[in-house]
Design a protein around this motif. Structure first.
Motif, PDB file in Angstrom:
ATOM      1  N   LEU A 257      -6.402  -0.303  -4.287  1.00  0.00           N
ATOM      2  CA  LEU A 257      -5.142  -1.030  -4.194  1.00  0.00           C
ATOM      3  C   LEU A 257      -5.051  -2.166  -5.199  1.00  0.00           C
ATOM      4  O   LEU A 257      -4.082  -2.931  -5.189  1.00  0.00           O
ATOM      5  CB  LEU A 257      -4.957  -1.583  -2.778  1.00  0.00           C
ATOM      6  CG  LEU A 257      -4.719  -0.538  -1.676  1.00  0.00           C
ATOM      7  CD1 LEU A 257      -4.611  -1.211  -0.322  1.00  0.00           C
ATOM      8  CD2 LEU A 257      -3.464   0.280  -1.973  1.00  0.00           C
TER       9      LEU A 257
ATOM     10  N   PHE B 152       9.014  -4.800   1.124  1.00  0.00           N
ATOM     11  CA  PHE B 152       7.690  -4.180   1.051  1.00  0.00           C
ATOM     12  C   PHE B 152       7.801  -2.657   0.992  1.00  0.00           C
ATOM     13  O   PHE B 152       7.115  -2.003   0.199  1.00  0.00           O
ATOM     14  CB  PHE B 152       6.862  -4.595   2.271  1.00  0.00           C
ATOM     15  CG  PHE B 152       5.511  -3.951   2.328  1.00  0.00           C
ATOM     16  CD1 PHE B 152       4.460  -4.441   1.580  1.00  0.00           C
ATOM     17  CD2 PHE B 152       5.298  -2.834   3.126  1.00  0.00           C
ATOM     18  CE1 PHE B 152       3.204  -3.835   1.624  1.00  0.00           C
ATOM     19  CE2 PHE B 152       4.054  -2.224   3.181  1.00  0.00           C
ATOM     20  CZ  PHE B 152       3.010  -2.726   2.420  1.00  0.00           C
TER      21      PHE B 152
ATOM     22  N   TYR C 293       4.461  -0.516  -6.812  1.00  0.00           N
ATOM     23  CA  TYR C 293       3.178  -1.178  -7.059  1.00  0.00           C
ATOM     24  C   TYR C 293       2.041  -0.162  -7.084  1.00  0.00           C
ATOM     25  O   TYR C 293       1.153  -0.222  -7.937  1.00  0.00           O
ATOM     26  CB  TYR C 293       2.927  -2.240  -5.985  1.00  0.00           C
ATOM     27  CG  TYR C 293       1.541  -2.840  -6.059  1.00  0.00           C
ATOM     28  CD1 TYR C 293       1.225  -3.771  -7.046  1.00  0.00           C
ATOM     29  CD2 TYR C 293       0.540  -2.459  -5.152  1.00  0.00           C
ATOM     30  CE1 TYR C 293      -0.057  -4.314  -7.131  1.00  0.00           C
ATOM     31  CE2 TYR C 293      -0.734  -2.999  -5.235  1.00  0.00           C
ATOM     32  CZ  TYR C 293      -1.024  -3.927  -6.220  1.00  0.00           C
ATOM     33  OH  TYR C 293      -2.286  -4.454  -6.315  1.00  0.00           O
ATOM     34  N   TYR C 294       2.070   0.772  -6.164  1.00  0.00           N
ATOM     35  CA  TYR C 294       1.022   1.796  -6.099  1.00  0.00           C
ATOM     36  C   TYR C 294       1.028   2.653  -7.367  1.00  0.00           C
ATOM     37  O   TYR C 294      -0.030   3.042  -7.874  1.00  0.00           O
ATOM     38  CB  TYR C 294       1.251   2.661  -4.864  1.00  0.00           C
ATOM     39  CG  TYR C 294       0.003   3.338  -4.349  1.00  0.00           C
ATOM     40  CD1 TYR C 294      -1.110   2.598  -3.962  1.00  0.00           C
ATOM     41  CD2 TYR C 294      -0.063   4.732  -4.237  1.00  0.00           C
ATOM     42  CE1 TYR C 294      -2.251   3.212  -3.478  1.00  0.00           C
ATOM     43  CE2 TYR C 294      -1.200   5.355  -3.757  1.00  0.00           C
ATOM     44  CZ  TYR C 294      -2.296   4.589  -3.377  1.00  0.00           C
ATOM     45  OH  TYR C 294      -3.437   5.205  -2.907  1.00  0.00           O
TER      46      TYR C 294
ATOM     47  N   PHE D 148       6.383  -1.292  -2.489  1.00  0.00           N
ATOM     48  CA  PHE D 148       4.995  -0.821  -2.446  1.00  0.00           C
ATOM     49  C   PHE D 148       4.773   0.467  -3.235  1.00  0.00           C
ATOM     50  O   PHE D 148       3.772   0.568  -3.962  1.00  0.00           O
ATOM     51  CB  PHE D 148       4.531  -0.634  -0.999  1.00  0.00           C
ATOM     52  CG  PHE D 148       3.097  -0.194  -0.900  1.00  0.00           C
ATOM     53  CD1 PHE D 148       2.067  -1.097  -1.148  1.00  0.00           C
ATOM     54  CD2 PHE D 148       2.774   1.121  -0.599  1.00  0.00           C
ATOM     55  CE1 PHE D 148       0.749  -0.694  -1.073  1.00  0.00           C
ATOM     56  CE2 PHE D 148       1.458   1.534  -0.533  1.00  0.00           C
ATOM     57  CZ  PHE D 148       0.431   0.625  -0.760  1.00  0.00           C
ATOM     58  N   PRO D 149       5.645   1.488  -3.138  1.00  0.00           N
ATOM     59  CA  PRO D 149       5.414   2.684  -3.970  1.00  0.00           C
ATOM     60  C   PRO D 149       5.396   2.380  -5.467  1.00  0.00           C
ATOM     61  O   PRO D 149       4.622   3.004  -6.211  1.00  0.00           O
ATOM     62  CB  PRO D 149       6.594   3.594  -3.601  1.00  0.00           C
ATOM     63  CG  PRO D 149       7.012   3.144  -2.245  1.00  0.00           C
ATOM     64  CD  PRO D 149       6.793   1.656  -2.234  1.00  0.00           C
TER      65      PRO D 149
END
Length: 282
Positions: free
Chosen positions: A48, A21, A28-29, A25-26
């Protein structure tokens, strides 16, 4: 032996999930930001979930061009970077195999002196020899050319050392048998050494491709024309000191597209990459 009792296994999985994660996550962001309009990005908080501008943003970047880098399309940047990365990776492997082959299987005066001269270049990174190298490229007219991007970076002392260490494990009986069968040096290299070295070559290719893909300093110096920029240089040029002057949606799109080729290479060659790093039986 792997311990499967108690809380060891669930805890290991939890640590892996948390680590995944944190790493993912970065990315995905960044992808989410690449699907939003510039207005949405500049007005926090950023949603998001992906937005409705994915087609427009990616289409503009790939085919329409980006204003802050002279209207160059990301497809051109990707092509330039791909040519550079492939040229560096294949050139380093080719030269390193021949160098290691000559050092290990040929006997000539000052053989080890030449090897140690190659090895010493490990202490001379590109930054140390940047000025004389740039002067040579200018004198040869290689500024804003693929040759100028690739040639100064294709020698690799590390790859030469790794191939030398592997070639030294080849049994002398195998070399003698090839000689008795009438195999010359080039045939011995082609029919015996290269097949035995394929896992090493694959592992080095992955490492060297990523090395070439992420180069910044040398392409920054040797390219003046926006049409010859690599994607890393273009990303830097796209970012302005003022947020309002930076097309952040295009920056995010370009970032995602810059990530994809190295990831694809690692995914497609991961089995060969792991075997080349850990395989002990040759």
């Amino acid at each position: 032996m792997i311990e499967r009792r108690g809380l060891g296994r669930p805890m290991a999985h939890l640590v892996l999930i948390v680590g995944l994660f944190i790493v993912a996550f970065p990315i995905y962001y960044t992808f989410v930001a690449s699907t939003q309009s510039l207005t949405t990005i500049l007005r926090p908080p950023l949603p998001l979930t992906p937005g409705d501008q994915i087609g427009a943003n990616y289409g503009e970047a790939l085919f329409g061009g980006i204003g802050r880098i002279g209207g160059v399309a990301v497809t051109t940047l990707l092509f330039n970077t791909l040519v550079m990365a492939l040229g560096i990776a294949l050139g380093k492997i080719f030269i390193s195999i021949l160098s290691a082959f000559a050092v290990v299987f040929f006997r000539f005066p000052l053989r080890m002196v030449f090897f140690w001269l190659i090895f010493v270049t490990l202490m001379l990174p590109v930054e140390v020899r940047i000025l004389p190298t740039y002067k040579v490229m200018v004198d040869l007219g290689m500024i804003d050319t693929y040759a100028g991007l690739i040639l100064p970076l294709i020698a690799s002392a590390t790859a030469t050392l790794l191939f030398r260490q592997f070639f030294m494990t080849i049994p002398a009986e195998l070399v003698e048998a090839a000689r008795i069968d009438g195999a010359g040096p080039l045939r011995f290299l082609k029919d015996i050494l290269l097949p035995l070295s394929k896992t090493n070559i694959a592992a080095l290719f992955v490492i060297l491709f990523i090395y070439g893909w992420t180069q910044y300093l040398w392409p920054l110096l040797v390219t003046n024309d926006n049409q010859m920029n690599t994607i890393v240089i273009a990303l830097r040029k796209m970012v302005s000191f003022a947020d309002a002057d930076t097309p952040w949606h295009m920056v995010m799109v370009t970032s995602i597209l810059a990530i994809l080729p190295p990831v694809l290479v690692v995914v497609l060659m991961q089995r060969w990459f792991v075997r080349g790093l850990v395989e002990s039986e040759k």
